[in-house]
Design a protein around this motif. Structure first.
Motif, PDB file in Angstrom:
ATOM      1  N   MET A   1     -31.549 -13.602 -44.350  1.00  0.00           N
ATOM      2  CA  MET A   1     -30.625 -12.756 -45.098  1.00  0.00           C
ATOM      3  C   MET A   1     -31.018 -12.769 -46.573  1.00  0.00           C
ATOM      4  N   ASP A   2     -30.778 -11.653 -47.228  1.00  0.00           N
ATOM      5  CA  ASP A   2     -30.876 -11.605 -48.683  1.00  0.00           C
ATOM      6  C   ASP A   2     -29.866 -10.599 -49.192  1.00  0.00           C
ATOM      7  N   ARG A   3     -29.745 -10.502 -50.482  1.00  0.00           N
ATOM      8  CA  ARG A   3     -28.737  -9.627 -51.080  1.00  0.00           C
ATOM      9  C   ARG A   3     -29.140  -8.156 -51.056  1.00  0.00           C
TER      10      ARG A   3
ATOM     11  N   TRP B   1     -21.704 -13.801 -43.654  1.00  0.00           N
ATOM     12  CA  TRP B   1     -21.765 -15.116 -43.030  1.00  0.00           C
ATOM     13  C   TRP B   1     -21.779 -15.074 -41.503  1.00  0.00           C
TER      14      TRP B   1
ATOM     15  N   LEU C   1     -22.705 -13.387 -49.024  1.00  0.00           N
ATOM     16  CA  LEU C   1     -23.521 -12.793 -47.969  1.00  0.00           C
ATOM     17  C   LEU C   1     -22.722 -12.661 -46.672  1.00  0.00           C
TER      18      LEU C   1
ATOM     19  N   ALA D   1     -23.525 -19.120 -46.728  1.00  0.00           N
ATOM     20  CA  ALA D   1     -23.669 -17.677 -46.904  1.00  0.00           C
ATOM     21  C   ALA D   1     -22.393 -17.076 -47.483  1.00  0.00           C
TER      22      ALA D   1
ATOM     23  N   ALA E   1     -25.213 -15.755 -40.181  1.00  0.00           N
ATOM     24  CA  ALA E   1     -25.975 -16.848 -40.790  1.00  0.00           C
ATOM     25  C   ALA E   1     -26.299 -17.896 -39.744  1.00  0.00           C
TER      26      ALA E   1
END
Length: 111
Positions: free
Chosen positions: A108-110, A99, A97, A92, A102
């Motif tokens: 998770m996404d952007r 982290w 992202l 991540a 994670a």
């Protein structure tokens, strides 16, 4: 294949002009030695560049990464002891992202 058993995230920034010897000296100064199968992750002050020093038992690898836009989500504290992170957190981190969340059970996404 490079085996990595432990991943350590440095809180203190590293000058990205640093080569393998300077990065290795930072690891030895902080940990006393560079242990085989360990990765040590550093960022610059702006957290838009990252370097990873990996010891494979025979030598060292030094890889760098730069984000074209944005910043790596780095530790809130820029001083203190390094943090141990796991592979999902590293994955991540390297794509920018958050982290810290994670791992198993987290999506998770952007966006």
């Amino acid at each position: 294949m490079i085996r990595i058993d432990e991943i350590w995230l440095s809180r203190e920034p590293l000058d990205m002009r640093a080569g393998p010897d300077t990065a290795l000296a930072r690891v030895i100064n902080r940990f006393g030695e560079a242990r085989p199968h360990c990765a040590y992750i550093f960022a610059n002050k702006r957290a838009n560049r990252m370097k990873a020093l990996v010891c494979d038992g025979f030598g060292i690898w030094l890889a760098s990464r730069r984000l074209h836009q944005g910043r790596f989500v780095w530790s809130q504290l820029r001083t203190g002891d390094p943090l141990a992170i796991d592979l999902p957190q590293l994955q991540a981190l390297v794509v920018g992202l958050p982290w810290q969340h994670a791992g198993a059970g987290h999506l998770m996404d952007r966006h």
